[in-house]
Design a protein around this motif. Sequence first.
Motif, PDB file in Angstrom:
ATOM      1  N   LYS A 118       5.683  11.451  88.524  1.00 40.16           N
ATOM      2  CA  LYS A 118       6.469  11.724  89.720  1.00 40.16           C
ATOM      3  C   LYS A 118       5.623  11.714  90.990  1.00 40.16           C
ATOM      4  N   THR A 119       4.336  12.035  90.865  1.00 39.96           N
ATOM      5  CA  THR A 119       3.479  12.102  92.054  1.00 39.96           C
ATOM      6  C   THR A 119       2.827  10.754  92.381  1.00 39.96           C
ATOM      7  N   ASN A 120       3.113   9.734  91.597  1.00 34.93           N
ATOM      8  CA  ASN A 120       2.497   8.423  91.825  1.00 34.93           C
ATOM      9  C   ASN A 120       3.190   7.664  92.952  1.00 34.93           C
ATOM     10  N   THR A 121       2.383   6.925  93.712  1.00 35.32           N
ATOM     11  CA  THR A 121       2.905   6.115  94.810  1.00 35.32           C
ATOM     12  C   THR A 121       2.211   4.757  94.816  1.00 35.32           C
ATOM     13  N   TYR A 139      -3.042  -4.634  92.605  1.00 36.10           N
ATOM     14  CA  TYR A 139      -2.220  -3.595  93.225  1.00 36.10           C
ATOM     15  C   TYR A 139      -2.897  -2.250  92.996  1.00 36.10           C
ATOM     16  N   GLU A 140      -2.472  -1.249  93.778  1.00 41.82           N
ATOM     17  CA  GLU A 140      -3.044   0.090  93.672  1.00 41.82           C
ATOM     18  C   GLU A 140      -1.948   1.137  93.613  1.00 41.82           C
ATOM     19  N   VAL A 141      -2.168   2.125  92.769  1.00 41.33           N
ATOM     20  CA  VAL A 141      -1.245   3.256  92.646  1.00 41.33           C
ATOM     21  C   VAL A 141      -2.046   4.538  92.846  1.00 41.33           C
ATOM     22  N   THR A 142      -1.572   5.426  93.702  1.00 35.24           N
ATOM     23  CA  THR A 142      -2.258   6.702  93.894  1.00 35.24           C
ATOM     24  C   THR A 142      -1.468   7.821  93.219  1.00 35.24           C
ATOM     25  N   PHE A 147      -7.133  19.151  90.124  1.00 35.47           N
ATOM     26  CA  PHE A 147      -8.594  19.276  90.124  1.00 35.47           C
ATOM     27  C   PHE A 147      -9.265  18.152  90.918  1.00 35.47           C
ATOM     28  N   TYR A 148      -8.857  16.902  90.675  1.00 35.39           N
ATOM     29  CA  TYR A 148      -9.534  15.763  91.306  1.00 35.39           C
ATOM     30  C   TYR A 148      -8.939  15.362  92.653  1.00 35.39           C
ATOM     31  N   GLY A 149      -7.824  15.951  93.022  1.00 35.18           N
ATOM     32  CA  GLY A 149      -7.196  15.560  94.278  1.00 35.18           C
ATOM     33  C   GLY A 149      -6.462  14.234  94.123  1.00 35.18           C
ATOM     34  N   VAL A 150      -6.544  13.406  95.143  1.00 35.56           N
ATOM     35  CA  VAL A 150      -5.857  12.112  95.126  1.00 35.56           C
ATOM     36  C   VAL A 150      -6.717  11.081  94.400  1.00 35.56           C
ATOM     37  N   LEU A 151      -6.135  10.430  93.407  1.00 37.09           N
ATOM     38  CA  LEU A 151      -6.834   9.386  92.649  1.00 37.09           C
ATOM     39  C   LEU A 151      -6.184   8.038  92.938  1.00 37.09           C
ATOM     40  N   VAL A 152      -7.017   7.018  93.088  1.00 33.83           N
ATOM     41  CA  VAL A 152      -6.532   5.655  93.313  1.00 33.83           C
ATOM     42  C   VAL A 152      -6.738   4.850  92.043  1.00 33.83           C
ATOM     43  N   MET A 153      -5.650   4.393  91.447  1.00 30.47           N
ATOM     44  CA  MET A 153      -5.720   3.580  90.224  1.00 30.47           C
ATOM     45  C   MET A 153      -5.664   2.105  90.625  1.00 30.47           C
ATOM     46  N   LYS A 154      -6.780   1.424  90.427  1.00 28.08           N
ATOM     47  CA  LYS A 154      -6.874   0.019  90.812  1.00 28.08           C
ATOM     48  C   LYS A 154      -6.576  -0.890  89.629  1.00 28.08           C
ATOM     49  N   HIS A 155      -5.873  -1.975  89.910  1.00 27.57           N
ATOM     50  CA  HIS A 155      -5.518  -2.943  88.869  1.00 27.57           C
ATOM     51  C   HIS A 155      -5.807  -4.353  89.384  1.00 27.57           C
ATOM     52  N   HIS A 156      -6.567  -5.110  88.601  1.00 27.34           N
ATOM     53  CA  HIS A 156      -6.821  -6.524  88.891  1.00 27.34           C
ATOM     54  C   HIS A 156      -6.512  -7.347  87.655  1.00 27.34           C
ATOM     55  N   ILE A 157      -5.738  -8.413  87.828  1.00 27.56           N
ATOM     56  CA  ILE A 157      -5.428  -9.317  86.718  1.00 27.56           C
ATOM     57  C   ILE A 157      -5.815 -10.734  87.113  1.00 27.56           C
ATOM     58  N   PHE A 158      -6.684 -11.332  86.304  1.00 27.56           N
ATOM     59  CA  PHE A 158      -7.106 -12.715  86.519  1.00 27.56           C
ATOM     60  C   PHE A 158      -6.347 -13.591  85.514  1.00 27.56           C
ATOM     61  N   PHE A 159      -5.705 -14.642  86.017  1.00 27.57           N
ATOM     62  CA  PHE A 159      -4.828 -15.455  85.155  1.00 27.57           C
ATOM     63  C   PHE A 159      -5.094 -16.937  85.384  1.00 27.57           C
ATOM     64  N   VAL A 170     -10.193   4.030  87.995  1.00 26.17           N
ATOM     65  CA  VAL A 170      -9.638   5.162  88.749  1.00 26.17           C
ATOM     66  C   VAL A 170     -10.716   5.715  89.675  1.00 26.17           C
ATOM     67  N   ILE A 171     -10.420   5.716  90.988  1.00 32.68           N
ATOM     68  CA  ILE A 171     -11.388   6.127  92.000  1.00 32.68           C
ATOM     69  C   ILE A 171     -10.832   7.317  92.793  1.00 32.68           C
ATOM     70  N   PRO A 172     -11.539   8.448  92.825  1.00 28.46           N
ATOM     71  CA  PRO A 172     -11.088   9.589  93.632  1.00 28.46           C
ATOM     72  C   PRO A 172     -11.214   9.269  95.126  1.00 28.46           C
ATOM     73  N   SER A 173     -10.202   9.672  95.904  1.00 26.79           N
ATOM     74  CA  SER A 173     -10.275   9.452  97.352  1.00 26.79           C
ATOM     75  C   SER A 173     -11.370  10.302  97.984  1.00 26.79           C
ATOM     76  N   GLU A 174     -11.522  11.539  97.488  1.00 25.65           N
ATOM     77  CA  GLU A 174     -12.574  12.441  97.976  1.00 25.65           C
ATOM     78  C   GLU A 174     -13.282  13.045  96.758  1.00 25.65           C
ATOM     79  N   PRO A 175     -14.232  12.293  96.184  1.00 28.94           N
ATOM     80  CA  PRO A 175     -14.896  12.760  94.963  1.00 28.94           C
ATOM     81  C   PRO A 175     -15.677  14.058  95.169  1.00 28.94           C
TER      82      PRO A 175
END
Length: 207
Positions: A118-121, A139-142, A147-159, A170-175
């Motif tokens: 529900k908290t994903n954007t 594309y990216e989903v936050t 505990f970790y705050g805002v996390l950025v989930m990165k996705h890359h697909i090579f086709f 997964v990269i924390p916005s403020e680690p």
Amino acid sequence: MKPWMIFALAFAIFIGVGIYMFGIKDEPENETKQEEKVIKKEEKPKFKGNVYETDLFSFYYPTDWDITEDQSANAAGAVKKSNTNKAISFSAFPISNEDLQEKIKNDIAAFTQSDEFKTNTLTQELKEEKEADYTVYSYEVTTKTEFYGVLVMKHHIFFDGEIAIEFTGVIPSEPKEPEKELSEEEYKLVTDSFQIKEIEDELETEE
């Protein structure tokens, strides 16, 4: 002023103007050549790190990381630094263009529309970039965590039209502990250095 002095002065001015004019003309050419050399060097970046390589593709990853959960049969696994959250997963699978488009659409919906997330954007809309031999979808989903705050989930697909290779990190916005969290630079090392291998036809046509 004596005639010979006037002649000498005129001659000196003529030489001075000539040197100035030729100097102005030569300098930009030299600068342009130097700029061209710099551009050519930047067009061929050199990556530093370990190389992960399969029959299908290759990429670089940091030297102090390891390959884990590697299943060479379907080229699925992860690169990870021990005792940290630094990890990038990857998988390769055969798929048609139509099915890949549907998969990406369903994945984004699952990440952003289900009750479980529900908290994903969706913070970066699906982007499509054409390369010489393949297409890159990203594309990216936050998501928000306590505990970790805002996390950025990165996705890359090579086709390449037949096989898709997908990377996720997964990269924390403020680690809170940067030395233990995946960084943008580490993720980009993997995705920027990625290459799909050209499969050569081993059969030669007999004359």
